[in-house]
Design a protein around this motif. Sequence first.
Motif, short mmCIF file in Angstrom:
data_model
loop_
_atom_site.label_atom_id
_atom_site.label_comp_id
_atom_site.label_asym_id
_atom_site.label_seq_id
_atom_site.Cartn_x
_atom_site.Cartn_y
_atom_site.Cartn_z
N LYS A 37 0.82 -1.22 0.00
CA LYS A 37 0.00 0.00 0.00
C LYS A 37 0.84 1.26 0.00
O LYS A 37 0.49 2.26 -0.63
N LYS A 38 1.97 1.24 0.72
CA LYS A 38 2.75 2.46 0.86
C LYS A 38 3.42 2.90 -0.44
O LYS A 38 3.83 4.06 -0.56
N HIS A 64 4.39 2.93 -9.23
CA HIS A 64 4.26 1.98 -8.11
C HIS A 64 5.39 0.97 -8.22
O HIS A 64 5.33 0.02 -9.00
#
Length: 406
Positions: free
Chosen positions: A172-173, A291
């Motif tokens: 998620k981070k 990402h």
Amino acid sequence: MSLYLPGAFYKKAQYKIEDVPGLEEPHFPLAMMGVSASLITNGYLTDSWFEIDTIYAVRLEAIRSARQTIHFETFYMTPGRRANDFAAALQERAQAGVEVQLLVDSFGVHSISKAYWKQLQAAGVQVRFFHPFSWRSPLTYNTRTHRKLLLIDGDTAFVGGMGVSDDWDGIKKIGDTAPWLDFEVRLTGAIVVILEGIFMQHWLYSGGVARLKPETFYPALTGGSTILVTPRNAPSPRSSVYALFYTSVLAAKQRIWIASPYFLPDANARKALLNAKTSGVDVRILTVGSHNDKQMVYYAVRERYRDLLKADIEIYEYHPSMMHAKVLLIDDRWVSTGSTNFDPRSLFHNDELHLSLAEPNFGEFVEGFFWRAFSKSRRIDWAKWQTRPLWHRVLGRLALLIRWQL
């Protein structure tokens, strides 16, 4: 000094290869074997996957089905559900009398507690660590085993790029909204004997005792497709996998599609891609987007887009999550996959493992993998790339200076 001693300034050979045979020519695999110092064998590619849950599930199923041996070598492990499931399966088989040998990279598993390893060893799992830090040879620590190789009962092999970590379910981070994209294949036949031998070399080197039992080195099946096995062994300024990639690019007549998370080709490789594009070959690159697990590497990768974009080579950045697959598709059927990234660390510092074969059905599957990934990616636009923030450029150029260590 940290760059000088490991050989970052060593002048690499500029590969010059002529009369490269076409994929359809009978001597193509033999020529590739020679130039890339590969091993040539036969085997059956029985399945391939790119969904994370499926890869973990088939690995665990294979481990639980083992009756004689489980040999596993991997680079990256972190604490969590995946590592716990993996440990439970290994412990159960070891307690049932199966020989379980686990070789892990000491750097890649540094976050795993000593209690984890002690629990495995107490159940009968043999554990060895590749290149633990030593003051007697501190620079050796920079050479890692990046291989991911699972061998079951001497007759089934799994080769890919995925570690044993919850990271692959999405982080998620870093903005992941889906599991990572990776790639794994399963094989049977004579190739498993070759891969067992490659595992045994590292096992012996790491202080383990190799048991050369006949059932491990006697293939249950013969025949199948011709497969090249390319192990990269460090330290060496020569790179067998680089030679494999470079010659594959020169052999292309229709298509060069590359998936690599850390795409940092040197000038020689970029020239080969540009020449292929000029000659009418469809050249496309699938790599990480915003990402990703190594932001500095991402900025370095983007700094290398210039010449490729100007030549209208298509570059796709995967958007939902980290793109971690390592796949090369040449024309319609030549596929190369394994643990090697298209970057200096993989090509010239790590111990790696790559497999290559010409199999039309597999080529069709890999083409589908790329189309699906392209549909979830953003194609980089030349004009927008030129307007990227100044701080992105600065960080990217700084990262390129230390790319050998990233």
